[in-house]
Design a protein around this motif. Structure first.
Motif, PDB file in Angstrom:
ATOM      1  N   HIS A  15       0.794  -1.228   0.000  1.00  0.00           N
ATOM      2  CA  HIS A  15       0.000   0.000   0.000  1.00  0.00           C
ATOM      3  C   HIS A  15       0.831   1.286   0.000  1.00  0.00           C
ATOM      4  O   HIS A  15       0.425   2.264  -0.602  1.00  0.00           O
ATOM      5  N   ALA A  16       1.961   1.285   0.695  1.00  0.00           N
ATOM      6  CA  ALA A  16       2.748   2.527   0.726  1.00  0.00           C
ATOM      7  C   ALA A  16       3.733   2.590  -0.443  1.00  0.00           C
ATOM      8  O   ALA A  16       3.794   3.595  -1.157  1.00  0.00           O
ATOM      9  N   PRO A  50       3.994   1.424  -3.602  1.00  0.00           N
ATOM     10  CA  PRO A  50       3.628   1.825  -4.969  1.00  0.00           C
ATOM     11  C   PRO A  50       3.367   3.324  -5.094  1.00  0.00           C
ATOM     12  O   PRO A  50       3.562   3.899  -6.163  1.00  0.00           O
ATOM     13  N   ASN A  51       2.958   3.951  -4.005  1.00  0.00           N
ATOM     14  CA  ASN A  51       2.696   5.387  -4.063  1.00  0.00           C
ATOM     15  C   ASN A  51       3.933   6.217  -3.743  1.00  0.00           C
ATOM     16  O   ASN A  51       3.909   7.434  -3.859  1.00  0.00           O
TER      17      ASN A  51
END
Lengths: 548, 332
Positions: free
Chosen positions: B247-248, B250-251
């Protein structure tokens, strides 16, 4: 086995600021049975979200549970280990956040985020959970349920995302869902669809829920019982009907009373007088796409014109055309009968001075590094040419005008003010230019009801004293009812209806005005049920049901 | 997708424009170097006449604009000229066919290959290492592990490279002879042999570049941990590792890609000291040698290659960052 699902006893929560722990929640009890919906209301800062998260055994950084127990189905989440909690979260307790747009991961498709919970918790396989997701999307009346999950969050509208998030919360069929202001960020017309979907699905699966909101009318539709919080304390709790008809505490009564503020009607407009601002056949475009189509309306001296419509209807674009930030492609704007240059760059100082703005987010509209005195002093110096002692005197006058003690606030920074006080500074800054006309862009929508009412009263008082004209941009019809003299209803860049407020709130309406008006939640707990029946269930944004 | 292609084309044109601007700066800067080739090759006792004669032969008497344009036109055609040392030798021996003359291009290519090999090995070690450590330090932030990693990598980046190189030689070549301390690689060598000899300079470079990439990965991830979608992921009961990786990360790609590209560029353009210490026949050594004898065509060509590498890597990073944004990859 009792049927008590969630039992919170004497919950105390502390938050850290400057290395000391200060109480946020001072001992709250919650009892929630299976399938029961508890509405939790209060102003911002009351601790609603903190209690909501704590009932999942979760606290944000810088916050800790200092006392009490949160028993979920016999397990105390306060003392449980991280892995015990992880096994429950998402599987048996789920969360629906305020802003679905921010709470979906922008890097993954909706369905991937939907199936993650069931797959990780070992509830079902990826393929099963995908089929179930599509079924939930269908039940929540999302358009194209087969396909919508395969989009990224930014490709889906806010109201649809909110429903997709409810579907995601349902993915493991939890026993309890925490809804944290799920419709606050939505337009009224969209809000209804989401409320109806949430209520349906919670009933269908007999899920217990805590529904957190600051909107009384919304909570009246959703909850079996209501708990009112104020600054970390419980004010009272009762079943919904009792709470609405006979609130016991003074504070609860004051919350109920906010909606009654209404200005006395003004005499009819003298139509022969020149309007202060006249928008004439304005068509404007962003890039090559027209977003305003032939918009015309007048604003007369000392009057308030409310411009209403959903987000994207062109309200703020119209304001940008008036201020010259966006030069119209066709048409023009007149001020006191004189045509204004289209772009602000060609306007002289006196033309700029006459039209001022107050913004929605007082937080971001104030420079965090400038003291209040500097922020208000800047336009005083720029437009009025005052310096030194005269400037200081004028700033103090302005502060007195917005009902803030001048000596106390002059040197403060924006971070040392509350939301309502910041918005007052925004008003003072606009007044510093001594304008005839002020554009208020959603100035109360980020504020609690009591604070918002204070701002509305202040604006009304200033209008009476200084003869100001307001263009009041809002999507909240309660605000329109309390402050407007004339109303302009916009949709998709066009004016669909305009006229005096009295006529606008009386039938017959344009169908769109009717939809807007009837979508504003009312305090009657049966309002949503009745409305849905009246409209016919199929009418609610229901492309999916038509296809089935 | 058309939007994306347009952005990439724009960046590409911008990159070419930048390269032109850089070529002017290189030319001006190199010509502003004190002393000249004729003076340095003839030594202290040179008569003014002989200096003038050599200058005449090498075309050093022409105006700077003429010389720049000649150089640029030739460079665009792939002709980086002949090293002055070679040109002089040619004119003395009178051979004009130049069968045994080595051009700048021929001189640079094998050196550049060696340098790229070294950079490649270093990157293959340091990038995965840095990103993994960045993820782990973000996961175990503010623990002893996190602090130890930060102190170690910061010490490594703060020490001069030659110092790191000698420490590695001491421990890995002298006390425990694992790798050779001299990296005298030559064409036609076995790959494994070549790798073995490249290991120590590659490790030195790894120590020099890991800290920045690791800290950026850690910071970019931690920066996102307060966002609502991370809270949502936690409230779905996901494991901390999954929250960060799925979740963190890739961003957080855009800033990480940028800093990785900057460090890769450093691996190519900043290797002079390491190459000298390990006697590694890369482009850095060639560059230093050419500056010493004021061999302007070689210096200019090296500078131009360094600039091109820098611009190309940044361009790639820009494009990858853009692609890592799903809003651009999947427009509405």
């Amino acid at each position: 086995m009792s049927d008590l699902l969630l039992k919170i006893r004497d919950l105390k929560i502390e938050g850290r600021s400057d290395e000391t722990w200060n109480p946020i929640i001072n001992g709250i009890d919650v009892d929630l049975k299976r399938g029961e919906v508890l509405g939790m209301i209060g102003e911002s800062g009351a601790g609603k979200s903190t209690v909501g998260l704590a009932s999942m055994g979760y606290t944000r950084d810088g916050v800790r549970i200092s006392n009490g127990s949160v028993e979920f189905d016999g397990v105390d989440l306060v003392t449980a280990s991280a892995s015990t909690k992880r096994a429950l979260l998402g599987k048996r307790i789920a969360y629906v956040a305020q802003s679905a747009a921010a709470s979906f991961n922008p890097a993954h498709k909706l369905i991937d985020q939907h199936t993650e919970g069931p797959v990780q918790h070992g509830v079902s396989s990826r393929a099963e959970s995908e089929l179930d997701g599509i079924e939930l999307y269908r039940r929540l009346r999302l358009p194209d349920p087969e396909e919508i999950g395969f989009r990224y969050p930014h490709q889906v509208s806010g109201g649809q995302l909110q429903r997709a998030m409810t579907a995601m919360a349902m993915a493991c069929r939890p026993d309890l869902i925490i809804f944290d202001e799920p419709t606050t960020a939505l337009d009224v017309t969209t809000q209804i669809e989401v409320l109806a979907s949430i209520r349906d699905i919670v009933e269908q699966f007999d899920t217990a829920a805590i529904y957190i909101t600051h909107d009384l009318a919304v909570v009246a539709q959703m909850a079996d019982k209501i708990k009112v919080l104020l600054k970390g304390d419980e004010v009272e709790e009762a079943d919904t009907h009792t709470m609405l008809s006979a609130p016991q505490e003074e504070y609860t009564k004051s919350l109920w009373a906010v909606r009654s503020f209404e200005r006395p009607a003004k005499p009819a407009i003298n139509t022969s007088a020149t309007p202060v601002v006249s928008v004439r056949n304005v068509t404007a475009a962003y890039g090559t796409v027209d977003v305003l189509h032939d918009v015309s309306f007048d604003i007369h001296a000392g009057r308030t014109v409310a411009v209403v419509g959903e987000s994207g209807s062109g309200k703020s674009t119209a304001a940008r055309c008036i201020t010259g930030l966006l030069p119209p492609r066709i048409g023009h704007v007149e001020f006191d009968g004189q045509q204004l240059p289209l772009s602000y760059k060609q306007r002289d100082k006196s033309q700029l001075r006459q039209a001022q703005m107050i913004y929605q987010m007082a937080d971001t509209a104030l420079n965090p590094r400038k003291s209040i005195g500097e922020t208000i002093g800047r336009p005083v110096e720029f437009y009025m040419g005052l310096t030194g002692r005269e400037k200081r005197k004028r700033v103090e006058e302005l502060l007195a005008e917005i009902e803030l003690e001048p000596t106390e606030y002059f040197n403060r920074l924006p971070s040392e003010l509350s939301g309502g006080q910041k918005q007052r500074i925004g008003i003072a800054r606009a007044l510093a230019a001594e304008p005839k006309f002020i554009i208020c862009d959603e100035v109360t929508s980020a504020l609690d009801q009591l604070v918002a009412e204070g701002i509305l009263r202040l604006l009304a008082k200033l209008q009476d004293e200084l003869g100001l004209s307001y263009m009041f941009i809002t999507h909240d019809l309660a605000t329109v009812r309390s402050i407007a003299d004339e109303v302009v209803v916009m949709k998709e860049g066009k004016v669909v209806e305009q006229g005096p407020k009295k006529e606008m709130f009386k039938p017959p309406h344009h169908p769109y005005t009717d939809l807007l008006l009837s979508s504003v939640p009312e305090m009657d707990p049966d309002w949503l049920t009745n409305l849905l029946q009246e409209r016919g269930v199929d009418n609610i944004g229901d492309a999916a049901a038509d296809k089935m | 997708m058309a939007g994306l292609a347009k952005i990439i084309l724009q960046r590409l044109l911008l990159g070419i424009a930048t390269l032109f601007a850089v070529s002017i700066i290189i030319f001006v800067a190199v010509n502003a170097l004190p002393g000249d080739f004729a003076q340095s090759i003839l030594g202290q006792g040179a008569t003014p006449e002989s200096v003038a004669a050599i200058r005449e032969q090498l075309g050093l008497n022409e105006g700077p604009v003429t010389r720049y344009l000649k150089w640029l036109v030739a460079a665009i055609q792939g002709d980086l000229g002949v090293p002055m040392s070679q040109a002089l030798f040619q004119s003395f021996t009178g051979s004009s066919t130049g069968g045994d003359v080595i051009t700048v291009f021929e001189q640079i290519v094998p050196r550049l290959k060696n340098t790229l090999f070294l950079a490649g090995v270093s990157a293959a070690i340091s990038v995965p290492l840095a990103v993994t450590l960045g993820i782990l330090t973000a996961l175990y932030r503010n623990t002893a592990f996190d602090k130890a990693m930060n102190v170690t990598t910061l010490s490594a980046i703060s020490s001069p490279e030659f110092f790191l190189a000698y420490i590695l030689i001491l421990f890995l070549a002298v006390l425990n002879p694992v790798f050779p301390s001299l990296s005298n690689i030559f064409p036609g060598m076995e790959f494994s042999d070549r790798l073995n000899k490249t290991m120590l300079p590659a490790l030195t470079l790894t120590l020099a570049v890991t800290a920045q990439m690791m800290r950026m990965t850690r910071a970019a991830i931690i920066n996102l941990l307060a966002s609502p979608y991370i809270e949502m992921a936690r409230l779905k009961g996901l494991s901390p590792m999954r929250v960060i990786v799925k979740h963190a990360l890739p961003n957080a790609l855009a800033p990480i890609i940028t800093v990785v590209a900057l460090n890769l560029a450093y691996l190519v353009t900043g290797v002079v000291v390491v190459e000298v210490v390990f006697v590694y026949p890369g482009i850095g050594q060639l560059f230093v040698d050419s500056v010493k004898i004021r061999d302007i065509p070689v210096v200019q060509a090296c500078c131009l290659i360094f600039a091109a590498v820098y611009i190309l890597l940044n361009l790639t990073a820009d494009i990858l960052s853009i692609i890592s944004n799903p809003r651009l990859r999947h427009p509405k």
